[in-house]
Design an enzyme around this catalytic site. Structure first.
Site, PDB file in Angstrom:
ATOM      1  N   GLU A 136     -88.160  19.639  77.001  1.00 48.50           N
ATOM      2  CA  GLU A 136     -88.184  18.379  76.251  1.00 48.50           C
ATOM      3  C   GLU A 136     -86.775  17.899  75.891  1.00 48.50           C
ATOM      4  O   GLU A 136     -85.866  18.711  75.781  1.00 48.50           O
ATOM      5  CB  GLU A 136     -89.019  18.556  74.972  1.00 48.50           C
ATOM      6  CG  GLU A 136     -88.835  19.886  74.299  1.00 48.50           C
ATOM      7  CD  GLU A 136     -89.904  20.178  73.236  1.00 48.50           C
ATOM      8  OE1 GLU A 136     -89.636  19.841  72.085  1.00 48.50           O
ATOM      9  OE2 GLU A 136     -90.970  20.725  73.573  1.00 48.50           O
ATOM     10  N   CYS A 196     -50.345  39.529  65.398  1.00 52.99           N
ATOM     11  CA  CYS A 196     -49.298  39.868  64.446  1.00 52.99           C
ATOM     12  C   CYS A 196     -49.623  41.253  63.879  1.00 52.99           C
ATOM     13  O   CYS A 196     -50.772  41.542  63.557  1.00 52.99           O
ATOM     14  CB  CYS A 196     -49.298  38.823  63.338  1.00 52.99           C
ATOM     15  SG  CYS A 196     -48.458  39.336  61.846  1.00 52.99           S
ATOM     16  N   LYS A 198     -83.449  16.976  74.004  1.00 51.47           N
ATOM     17  CA  LYS A 198     -82.838  17.462  72.768  1.00 51.47           C
ATOM     18  C   LYS A 198     -82.226  16.261  72.067  1.00 51.47           C
ATOM     19  O   LYS A 198     -81.214  15.715  72.509  1.00 51.47           O
ATOM     20  CB  LYS A 198     -81.770  18.515  73.067  1.00 51.47           C
ATOM     21  CG  LYS A 198     -81.159  19.111  71.820  1.00 51.47           C
ATOM     22  CD  LYS A 198     -80.312  20.313  72.177  1.00 51.47           C
ATOM     23  CE  LYS A 198     -79.810  21.050  70.948  1.00 51.47           C
ATOM     24  NZ  LYS A 198     -79.113  20.217  69.987  1.00 51.47           N
ATOM     25  N   TYR A 205     -91.235  18.391  66.739  1.00 51.33           N
ATOM     26  CA  TYR A 205     -91.138  19.264  67.916  1.00 51.33           C
ATOM     27  C   TYR A 205     -91.494  20.722  67.673  1.00 51.33           C
ATOM     28  O   TYR A 205     -91.493  21.517  68.595  1.00 51.33           O
ATOM     29  CB  TYR A 205     -89.768  19.165  68.572  1.00 51.33           C
ATOM     30  CG  TYR A 205     -88.579  19.354  67.645  1.00 51.33           C
ATOM     31  CD1 TYR A 205     -88.398  20.536  66.937  1.00 51.33           C
ATOM     32  CD2 TYR A 205     -87.643  18.338  67.503  1.00 51.33           C
ATOM     33  CE1 TYR A 205     -87.314  20.699  66.097  1.00 51.33           C
ATOM     34  CE2 TYR A 205     -86.555  18.497  66.660  1.00 51.33           C
ATOM     35  CZ  TYR A 205     -86.394  19.672  65.964  1.00 51.33           C
ATOM     36  OH  TYR A 205     -85.338  19.829  65.136  1.00 51.33           O
ATOM     37  N   CYS A 238     -44.879  35.499  59.235  1.00 53.27           N
ATOM     38  CA  CYS A 238     -44.244  36.580  58.470  1.00 53.27           C
ATOM     39  C   CYS A 238     -43.139  37.267  59.253  1.00 53.27           C
ATOM     40  O   CYS A 238     -42.538  38.223  58.766  1.00 53.27           O
ATOM     41  CB  CYS A 238     -45.294  37.601  58.026  1.00 53.27           C
ATOM     42  SG  CYS A 238     -45.943  38.567  59.398  1.00 53.27           S
ATOM     43  N   ASP A 266     -80.288  13.997  69.421  1.00 52.43           N
ATOM     44  CA  ASP A 266     -79.087  14.203  68.629  1.00 52.43           C
ATOM     45  C   ASP A 266     -79.239  13.519  67.274  1.00 52.43           C
ATOM     46  O   ASP A 266     -78.859  12.371  67.098  1.00 52.43           O
ATOM     47  CB  ASP A 266     -77.888  13.644  69.401  1.00 52.43           C
ATOM     48  CG  ASP A 266     -76.604  14.291  68.964  1.00 52.43           C
ATOM     49  OD1 ASP A 266     -76.657  15.235  68.152  1.00 52.43           O
ATOM     50  OD2 ASP A 266     -75.541  13.846  69.435  1.00 52.43           O
ATOM     51  N   LYS A 326     -77.462  22.227  77.671  1.00 49.52           N
ATOM     52  CA  LYS A 326     -76.625  21.118  77.215  1.00 49.52           C
ATOM     53  C   LYS A 326     -76.119  20.268  78.380  1.00 49.52           C
ATOM     54  O   LYS A 326     -75.869  20.779  79.466  1.00 49.52           O
ATOM     55  CB  LYS A 326     -75.423  21.668  76.431  1.00 49.52           C
ATOM     56  CG  LYS A 326     -75.792  22.370  75.127  1.00 49.52           C
ATOM     57  CD  LYS A 326     -76.539  21.453  74.202  1.00 49.52           C
ATOM     58  CE  LYS A 326     -76.021  21.243  72.828  1.00 49.52           C
ATOM     59  NZ  LYS A 326     -74.915  21.813  72.240  1.00 49.52           N
ATOM     60  N   CYS A 355     -48.721  39.832  56.066  1.00 47.68           N
ATOM     61  CA  CYS A 355     -48.672  38.488  56.642  1.00 47.68           C
ATOM     62  C   CYS A 355     -49.539  37.575  55.783  1.00 47.68           C
ATOM     63  O   CYS A 355     -50.753  37.752  55.700  1.00 47.68           O
ATOM     64  CB  CYS A 355     -49.181  38.521  58.078  1.00 47.68           C
ATOM     65  SG  CYS A 355     -49.286  36.891  58.828  1.00 47.68           S
ATOM     66  N   CYS A 371     -44.250  36.874  64.700  1.00 48.70           N
ATOM     67  CA  CYS A 371     -45.223  36.063  63.971  1.00 48.70           C
ATOM     68  C   CYS A 371     -44.529  34.868  63.313  1.00 48.70           C
ATOM     69  O   CYS A 371     -43.555  35.042  62.583  1.00 48.70           O
ATOM     70  CB  CYS A 371     -45.920  36.908  62.908  1.00 48.70           C
ATOM     71  SG  CYS A 371     -46.989  35.915  61.844  1.00 48.70           S
TER      72      CYS A 371
END
Ligand code: IVH
Length: 693
Positions: free
Chosen positions: A125, A436, A127, A236, A421, A129, A324, A442, A418
């Site tokens: 069925e 890191c 979908k 549904y 840090c 939105d 999708k 950090c 990093c």
């Protein structure tokens, strides 16, 4: 920051801006009406209001009870009441290709232990939105309508839903006495276009897409506004029902349609991947002409007895998935690349883009995943790039348009230290992610861990969003999770007091402390999830909570599991989804003394409650340890395991002194022998089925 935090960040920014604007407008209202002494011109005041309306159009979740947009003319409306769903409202897993559709069907067949000749019908069925809604009918009268919310608790939108013509307010006599109908509230394309024209004519900002328009219209505290907006509803699925009236999804649709609900078309019954693909292509071709927006096709196993057996995994049913539609793409310019540091130290490159509309949404950031990806795609700063957005997934950079290069583009050098840090960074064991090594030294990692700790699936502390965590961190108020629960005490010494900080007041401070205190009781699974241990998501946290029942047991077991020869370690590996990688991350976490300190201080502040298993209790196998071995005839191994777990049993991979039952199918071997040696009760598959009823 993890890639998924990109969107939250935008929402957080929007939330902060919203709070500021709302306060500013309220102040001007007060000056104008209350003291008759306006500080700004009408034009400036209108500009503030327009900005606020635009924000709320883009982010309907920001519409709050006290927002100035809710106060025009009418008496201030009441906020939305919370409603706990009788049956949770779930989301759907996704598939994107024919191969994944095939895998979905194969998984279903395997779980149900079907032979190649057995037929599995699938209802396919559109979908829609929009936003999902649960309608509750008692005595065939509509008594309540709720949004999905977090799936467990939604908001009471009954008054608003009563204005939707598609929603029957009473059902015919043949409908069950108690019936919950789940479906989608949406706005048709034509009505959406008209609404935006009217918005613009009134000098108000347009909505980004029909879904936002529908969400913004339903979440109106002033229902006069909802009434003017033309909303629709498709049914549904079902929630709680007093009696079964059909054996199939198809039958449910027919019954709903007879009782006056609209059903999305085109829907069909398909028998295999080829038929599903043909139906999908057909819907995709009709997509542009449909009067409403759809973003895919939902496949549901038609037989309800199969659906029941398949059950759920985490937040989605095993018996359904969403196929999708392909992502939407657009071309824009890459202005810069920033590095975000996530809570596990991951360095994620984020592309800063010239803002562009992709499929109705303005995109200004996209993820570049990791350093190899930048090299693989050959991305340079200043490049024209193709950006893609699929559903709610974070936008991605697909490729570079090399023929658009001018020569002014520059290479991006991925940092080796990093950026926050300055600690060393490492790529462990061929990992694509550079991390890191600073740990809690950090500040980015520490702050991200705190944000995770208060996030919705973790402690879910309202009013303690990303921006506020950041602020409290910078001010030294919250440095570790337990500080959150000491905030009220600590804040007493603040000069100036928190109430006087910019954007704060008596009420907001009081609300914040109230929502923190509300969360001093927490379920064990949420607590584990909140710790933010690498690879320990919501589902794994639940499994750990079931297996280790309380914090003391978990800590003791993880300490014992540091020894790879120990029983504690093999018990850990016997937990579903816990492989050596996850086990190592867990052991690593509990081996660090500062983590144990964090746990000890949290324990002083909290009351941690045992995880409430969804369905457990009175089954004779609840709390028992069961091992399956040999070939089962009536069901597949995963189904047997899922069924046992849903009744509260713990399924283990190995037979030990702790095993209560060994269920032995045909050709059982060494486990059967071991069980007999240890005197463990051995059941045949039949006996097991009789036992669990
Ligand atoms: S069934 C237990 N059917 O998609 C499964 N959902 O991504 C319940 N949606 O939350 C959902 N059209 O809001 C189902 N025909 C359809 C749908 C549909 C749209 C939405 C729904 C759900 C979301 C999951």
């Amino acid at each position: 920051m993890s890639a998924s935090a990109l969107f939250d960040m935008n929402l957080e920014d929007a939330r902060a801006r919203h709070r500021k604007l709302a306060a500013e407008i309220a102040r001007h209202d007060e000056l104008y009406h209350g003291s008759d002494a306006p500080e700004v011109s009408d034009a400036d005041y209108d500009a503030l209001r327009r900005e606020l309306e635009k924000l709320e159009a883009d982010y309907p979740e920001l519409v709050t009870e006290d927002s100035p947009t809710q106060k025009v003319g009418a008496a201030p409306a009441k906020g939305f009441k919370k409603i706990k769903h009788a049956v949770p409202m779930l989301s759907l897993s996704n598939v994107f290709s024919e191969e994944e559709v095939d895998d979905f069907l194969e998984r279903v067949r395997k779980f149900l232990s079907l032979s190649p000749d057995d037929i599995v019908e699938i209802s396919a069925e559109p979908k829609i939105d929009g936003l999902s809604c649960s309608l509750r009918y008692e005595g065939r009268k509509l008594i309540q309508a709720a949004t999905r919310g977090d799936g467990a608790t939604g908001e009471d939108i009954t008054a608003n839903v009563l204005t939707i013509k598609d929603v029957p307010q009473a059902l015919p006599d043949d409908a069950p006495d108690l019936l919950e109908v789940r479906g989608e509230i949406y706005m048709r394309r034509g009505d959406f276009a008209k609404l935006n024209e009217a918005q613009e004519a009134d000098g108000k900002p347009p909505f980004a897409n029909p879904r936002n328009a529908a969400a913004g219209s339903i979440r109106q505290l002033n229902i006069e506004i909802t009434k003017e907006r033309k909303l629709h509803f498709f049914g549904y699925a079902l929630g709680e029902v007093s009696e079964r009236f059909s054996n199939t999804q198809w039958g449910i649709r027919q019954a709903l349609s007879q009782w006056g609900f609209a059903e999305a078309e085109p829907t069909g019954l398909c028998l295999n991947t080829a038929k599903l693909m043909a139906h999908y292509e057909m819907i995709l071709n009709e997509r542009a002409e449909l009067p409403y927006e759809i973003d895919g096709v939902v496949y549901k196993v038609n037989r309800l007895d199969f659906q029941e057996r398949l059950g759920f995994v985490s937040r989605s049913p095993r018996w359904a998935t969403a196929h999708k539609f392909p992502a939407e793409q657009a071309v824009t310019i890459l202005r810069d690349i920033d590095i975000q540091v996530g809570r596990t130290g991951s360095l994620t490159p984020v592309a800063r883009l010239e803002p562009i509309t992709v499929g109705g949404v303005v995109v200004s950031n996209a993820t570049l995943h990791n350093e190899d990806e930048i090299v693989r795609k050959g991305v340079k700063i200043g490049d024209h790039v193709v950006v893609q957005r699929a559903g709610d997934v974070i936008p991605q950079i697909v490729r570079v348009l090399e023929d658009k290069r001018t020569g002014a583009e520059t290479d991006f050098v991925f940092p080796k230290r990093c950026p926050i840090c300055d600690s060393e960074t490492l790529r462990e064991g061929g990992d694509v992610i550079r991390r890191c090594t600073g740990g809690l030294v950090c500040s980015a990692q520490a702050v991200e861990r705190l944000k995770h700790f208060v996030s919705r699936l973790a402690f879910d502390i309202e009013g303690l969003g990303d921006k506020i965590i950041q602020l409290f961190w910078e001010k030294g108020l919250i440095k570790s999770p337990a500080d959150i629960f000491r905030l009220e005490e600590k804040s007493k010494a603040l000069q100036p007091p928190l109430q006087e900080w910019e954007g704060w007041g008596e009420k907001s401070v009081e609300n914040l402390f109230a929502s923190i205190n509300e969360r001093r009781r927490v379920s064990f699974d949420r607590f584990i999830y909140a710790l933010g241990i690498r690879q320990v998501g919501e589902a794994t946290a639940k499994r750990l909570a079931v297996n280790y029942s309380d914090l003391a047991t978990l800590i003791a077991s993880m300490k014992a599991a540091q020894d790879s020869e120990s029983e504690a370690y093999s018990d850990l590996l016997a937990i579903e989804d816990v492989g050596p990688g996850v086990a190592d991350d867990l052991r690593g976490f509990f081996a660090e003394s500062h983590n144990l300190d964090v746990l000890a201080s949290l324990e002083k502040e909290l009351s941690i409650e045992a995880y409430d298993r969804p369905v457990a209790g009175d089954s004779p196998v609840a709390g028992k340890v069961v091992v399956f071995t040999g070939k089962l005839e009536k069901m597949s191994r995963p189904e047997a395991k899922a069924r046992a777990e849903s009744l509260g049993a713990k399924v283990s991979a190995a037979v030990s002194q702790k095993t209560d039952y060994l269920v032995a199918g045909a050709e059982a071997g060494s486990k059967l022998k071991k069980a007999q040696e240890l005197g463990v009760a051995v059941l045949s598959e039949e006996e097991w089925l009789t036992l669990i009823g």
